[in-house]
Motif scaffolding. Sequence first.
Motif, PDB file in Angstrom:
ATOM      1  N   ILE A  80       0.835  -1.205   0.000  1.00 16.49           N
ATOM      2  CA  ILE A  80       0.000   0.000   0.000  1.00 16.49           C
ATOM      3  C   ILE A  80       0.870   1.256   0.000  1.00 16.49           C
ATOM      4  O   ILE A  80       0.640   2.194  -0.765  1.00 16.49           O
ATOM      5  CB  ILE A  80      -0.936  -0.004   1.222  1.00 16.49           C
ATOM      6  N   ALA A  81       1.893   1.261   0.831  1.00 18.35           N
ATOM      7  CA  ALA A  81       2.763   2.437   0.946  1.00 18.35           C
ATOM      8  C   ALA A  81       3.616   2.657  -0.291  1.00 18.35           C
ATOM      9  O   ALA A  81       4.171   3.739  -0.475  1.00 18.35           O
ATOM     10  CB  ALA A  81       3.666   2.299   2.176  1.00 18.35           C
ATOM     11  N   SER A  82       3.719   1.647  -1.152  1.00 19.53           N
ATOM     12  CA  SER A  82       4.531   1.807  -2.361  1.00 19.53           C
ATOM     13  C   SER A  82       3.977   2.912  -3.258  1.00 19.53           C
ATOM     14  O   SER A  82       4.681   3.430  -4.119  1.00 19.53           O
ATOM     15  CB  SER A  82       4.590   0.490  -3.140  1.00 19.53           C
ATOM     16  N   PHE A  83       2.712   3.290  -3.044  1.00 16.19           N
ATOM     17  CA  PHE A  83       2.118   4.366  -3.826  1.00 16.19           C
ATOM     18  C   PHE A  83       2.600   5.746  -3.394  1.00 16.19           C
ATOM     19  O   PHE A  83       2.413   6.724  -4.115  1.00 16.19           O
ATOM     20  CB  PHE A  83       0.591   4.299  -3.715  1.00 16.19           C
ATOM     21  N   ASP A  84       3.223   5.842  -2.228  1.00 21.70           N
ATOM     22  CA  ASP A  84       3.530   7.151  -1.656  1.00 21.70           C
ATOM     23  C   ASP A  84       4.330   8.055  -2.586  1.00 21.70           C
ATOM     24  O   ASP A  84       3.995   9.238  -2.769  1.00 21.70           O
ATOM     25  CB  ASP A  84       4.290   6.999  -0.329  1.00 21.70           C
ATOM     26  N   SER A  85       5.388   7.544  -3.166  1.00 22.19           N
ATOM     27  CA  SER A  85       6.258   8.390  -3.992  1.00 22.19           C
ATOM     28  C   SER A  85       5.502   8.965  -5.180  1.00 22.19           C
ATOM     29  O   SER A  85       5.598  10.170  -5.473  1.00 22.19           O
ATOM     30  CB  SER A  85       7.472   7.585  -4.489  1.00 22.19           C
ATOM     31  N   ALA A  86       4.735   8.112  -5.862  1.00 22.87           N
ATOM     32  CA  ALA A  86       3.957   8.593  -6.999  1.00 22.87           C
ATOM     33  C   ALA A  86       2.859   9.553  -6.542  1.00 22.87           C
ATOM     34  O   ALA A  86       2.624  10.592  -7.157  1.00 22.87           O
ATOM     35  CB  ALA A  86       3.351   7.421  -7.759  1.00 22.87           C
ATOM     36  N   ALA A  91      -0.078  14.459  -6.913  1.00 25.31           N
ATOM     37  CA  ALA A  91      -1.156  15.274  -6.337  1.00 25.31           C
ATOM     38  C   ALA A  91      -0.980  16.771  -6.585  1.00 25.31           C
ATOM     39  O   ALA A  91      -1.952  17.452  -6.939  1.00 25.31           O
ATOM     40  CB  ALA A  91      -1.283  14.982  -4.843  1.00 25.31           C
ATOM     41  N   PRO A  92       0.212  17.345  -6.427  1.00 26.07           N
ATOM     42  CA  PRO A  92       0.337  18.794  -6.614  1.00 26.07           C
ATOM     43  C   PRO A  92       0.318  19.258  -8.065  1.00 26.07           C
ATOM     44  O   PRO A  92       0.074  20.439  -8.321  1.00 26.07           O
ATOM     45  CB  PRO A  92       1.703  19.119  -5.977  1.00 26.07           C
ATOM     46  N   VAL A  93       0.593  18.364  -9.022  1.00 29.17           N
ATOM     47  CA  VAL A  93       0.778  18.823 -10.403  1.00 29.17           C
ATOM     48  C   VAL A  93      -0.401  18.506 -11.318  1.00 29.17           C
ATOM     49  O   VAL A  93      -0.515  19.090 -12.389  1.00 29.17           O
ATOM     50  CB  VAL A  93       2.070  18.224 -11.014  1.00 29.17           C
ATOM     51  N   LEU A  94      -1.277  17.588 -10.920  1.00 28.58           N
ATOM     52  CA  LEU A  94      -2.444  17.290 -11.742  1.00 28.58           C
ATOM     53  C   LEU A  94      -3.480  18.399 -11.590  1.00 28.58           C
ATOM     54  O   LEU A  94      -3.695  18.917 -10.494  1.00 28.58           O
ATOM     55  CB  LEU A  94      -3.072  15.959 -11.336  1.00 28.58           C
ATOM     56  N   LEU A 147      -3.437   9.263 -16.784  1.00 27.49           N
ATOM     57  CA  LEU A 147      -2.230  10.075 -16.590  1.00 27.49           C
ATOM     58  C   LEU A 147      -1.612  10.506 -17.911  1.00 27.49           C
ATOM     59  O   LEU A 147      -0.532  11.120 -17.928  1.00 27.49           O
ATOM     60  CB  LEU A 147      -1.181   9.294 -15.782  1.00 27.49           C
ATOM     61  N   SER A 148      -2.275  10.209 -19.015  1.00 31.76           N
ATOM     62  CA  SER A 148      -1.700  10.481 -20.329  1.00 31.76           C
ATOM     63  C   SER A 148      -1.393  11.969 -20.530  1.00 31.76           C
ATOM     64  O   SER A 148      -0.337  12.325 -21.064  1.00 31.76           O
ATOM     65  CB  SER A 148      -2.651   9.996 -21.425  1.00 31.76           C
ATOM     66  N   GLU A 149      -2.309  12.826 -20.116  1.00 32.48           N
ATOM     67  CA  GLU A 149      -2.060  14.266 -20.278  1.00 32.48           C
ATOM     68  C   GLU A 149      -0.816  14.695 -19.512  1.00 32.48           C
ATOM     69  O   GLU A 149       0.030  15.437 -20.025  1.00 32.48           O
ATOM     70  CB  GLU A 149      -3.273  15.060 -19.790  1.00 32.48           C
TER      71      GLU A 149
END
Length: 284
Positions: A80-86, A91-94, A147-149
Amino acid sequence: MVTGNLFLVQLYIWDDEMDSPIYSDLPSNLQAADRFRHRTIKHLEKYLGSETPKDIYPNKFYNNQERENEPLRPELERAIASFDSAGEALAPVLSKGERELFYRELISSIALTRSEQRTEQCGNAPTIEEYIAIRTWTSAVKPVSALSEYMHEIQLGDIVRSDPDVKAIFEENAILVYLANDMFSLRRELTFPFYCNAVAVLYHKHQNLQTAVDGVYSLIRESFQRFEEAAKRLFDRYPEKRDILEMFIDGARVMVTGNITWSKKIRRYKLGIEKFDGTTSITI
């Protein structure tokens, strides 16, 4: 982009815990898997949304899982925590529209793994229509497409992003990726065995491997035709956005061809083939 690659790595780590008996006991334990899904979704909320959409993850089931109290298992929490880095990077750039689309597609993929797991546990082969309805979500291609954009550094805008034909591109792209992958992964998946493979589903129906493979190939051709028709309609409807639409659509095509290339080379499928040059046959 590096962040997109991090997300792909996270998907494989999470997916191996959820559906691979080699790495985990979750495939045979629906309740434990439900709790794992629940904790994953709650964790993703921190990065992508303030509340999980209840039309995707039902309120009653969601609250029931919240009351579960079980000892945490380090290997599952690491998945579950493996998602943290992504998550921290995305979150700030989308944009708001991108983030909401990505979140819904990701939560849908996670939630529908429950239907896939129940199908496997009941031991009854689904119809090919039932398989496609579930696998189009659980293949997790659609959240990657969302995430393509970001990955191409373009902005479709809210109107184009919500266009039915953009949604059709997502849908057909997912179908093309997982059906091609099903061809290459069949040997590995029959080791368990699973019905989570279009060839296996059609073999159960026809009791003939060549007929099953031909059927999957026909489904791929039909999906490709629908993909190209949706692309043409988008070009006709938004001529002023032709350049960014070409990047978006070509990116979807590359996801398909890239996945085929990966499937040929990855060791986990045990194909044992060094070179695909048109002279090689594969016995499944």
